[in-house]
Design an enzyme around this catalytic site. Structure first.
Site, short mmCIF file in Angstrom:
data_model
loop_
_atom_site.label_atom_id
_atom_site.label_comp_id
_atom_site.label_asym_id
_atom_site.label_seq_id
_atom_site.Cartn_x
_atom_site.Cartn_y
_atom_site.Cartn_z
N GLY A 18 0.96 -1.21 0.05
CA GLY A 18 0.08 0.04 0.13
C GLY A 18 0.79 1.18 0.00
N ARG A 99 -5.13 -8.55 -9.14
CA ARG A 99 -6.26 -9.35 -9.81
C ARG A 99 -6.52 -8.55 -11.19
NH1 ARG A 99 -8.66 -13.81 -6.42
NH2 ARG A 99 -8.07 -13.28 -4.45
N ASN A 115 -4.18 2.59 -13.32
CA ASN A 115 -3.02 1.48 -12.80
C ASN A 115 -1.76 2.10 -12.89
OD1 ASN A 115 -2.14 -0.85 -11.66
ND2 ASN A 115 -1.44 -1.60 -13.73
N HIS A 117 2.14 0.55 -13.27
CA HIS A 117 3.13 -0.42 -13.29
C HIS A 117 4.53 0.02 -13.35
CE1 HIS A 117 4.05 -4.24 -15.22
NE2 HIS A 117 4.76 -3.51 -16.04
C1 GRF Z 1 4.16 -1.30 -7.24
O1 GRF Z 1 5.41 -1.37 -7.47
C2 GRF Z 1 3.17 -1.02 -8.30
O2 GRF Z 1 3.81 -0.44 -9.32
C3 GRF Z 1 2.75 -2.56 -8.83
O3 GRF Z 1 2.57 -2.96 -7.47
C4 GRF Z 1 3.49 -2.51 -6.43
C5 GRF Z 1 2.49 -2.13 -5.46
O4 GRF Z 1 3.33 -1.66 -4.22
N1 GRF Z 1 1.54 -2.48 -9.64
P1 GRF Z 1 2.60 -0.69 -3.39
O5 GRF Z 1 1.56 -1.69 -2.70
O6 GRF Z 1 1.88 0.57 -3.85
O7 GRF Z 1 3.72 -0.62 -2.03
#
Ligand code: GRF
Length: 212
Positions: A18, A99, A115, A117
């Site tokens: 998070g 998911r 989202n 990434h």
């Molecule tokens: C991040 O690296 C994000 O880019 C990817 O999942 C990770 C989540 O990290 N989709 P967090 O839970 O926000 O610390």
């Protein structure tokens, strides 16, 4: 300019640590930020994101999305869509939600769901974007904020931030360098959308100058 009390209502979906959720919640603490985080939904009762929600006083729900890894049941999609709808959510942010979103939630929020990434899309989609970049041997990587469509990490790109890949990097050091940029990119992308400055035209996203 947006008016006070007129801030865009955002829901965050997260499965784990998070930290991106936290970056968004922090940004939204500033009253001049044009969005407010009203809801956290997780599929994981152990997610640290739940603690973050508590710390920031954000309403949170655990929704059982089914036992199939990476997928979600139609019921869970419907449930999350209704949680968002009931709270007047205008933008859904996936932040480490493990998911693939489909069904009712995607239908209802397509074009209003984004989202983050940890790679420069369209390279290194899917899981472990940082590891894929290292193994491929690229000299630069980074993060991408994009709209969510039916594919995996395939929607129109809003923002990218670039970092160098250093000779002595391992997955951990590269991931940490990228994560710092994620925490800048995500609040910035939400700001742009909440200010009404983002237009999608086909695959391309155009950012309008700030209106005053
Ligand atoms: C991040 O690296 C994000 O880019 C990817 O999942 C990770 C989540 O990290 N989709 P967090 O839970 O926000 O610390």
């Amino acid at each position: 300019m947006w008016k006070a009390g007129d801030r865009m209502k955002v829901a965050v979906l997260a499965s784990g640590r998070g930290s991106n959720f936290e970056a968004l919640a922090k940004a939204a603490q500033d009253e001049s930020y044009p969005a407010i985080i009203v809801l956290l939904v997780t599929d994981n009762p152990e997610a640290r994101a739940l603690e973050v929600a508590k710390k920031f006083g954000i309403e949170s729900f655990v929704v059982d999305c089914g036992s199939k890894k990476g997928s979600m049941t139609p019921e869970s999609s419907e449930k999350i869509a209704s949680l968002c709808r009931e709270r007047g959510v205008e933008l859904v942010c996936l932040a480490g939600f493990m998911r693939i979103v489909k069904g009712r939630l995607l239908e209802e929020y397509k074009g209003r769901m984004i989202n983050i990434h940890p790679a420069l899309l369209p390279s290194f989609k899917g899981l472990h974007g940082q590891r894929q970049a290292l193994e491929y041997g690229v000299k630069y990587s980074g993060c991408t904020v994009h709209f969510v469509d039916e594919g995996v990490d395939t929607g129109p790109i809003i923002i990218q931030r670039v970092v160098p890949v250093l000779q002595d990097d391992d997955e951990e050091t590269l991931s940490a360098r990228i994560l710092k940029e994620e925490h800048i990119a995500y609040p910035e992308a939400v700001r742009l959308i909440a200010e009404g400055r983002v237009r999608i035209k086909g695959r391309r996203v155009f950012i309008d100058e700030r209106k005053n």
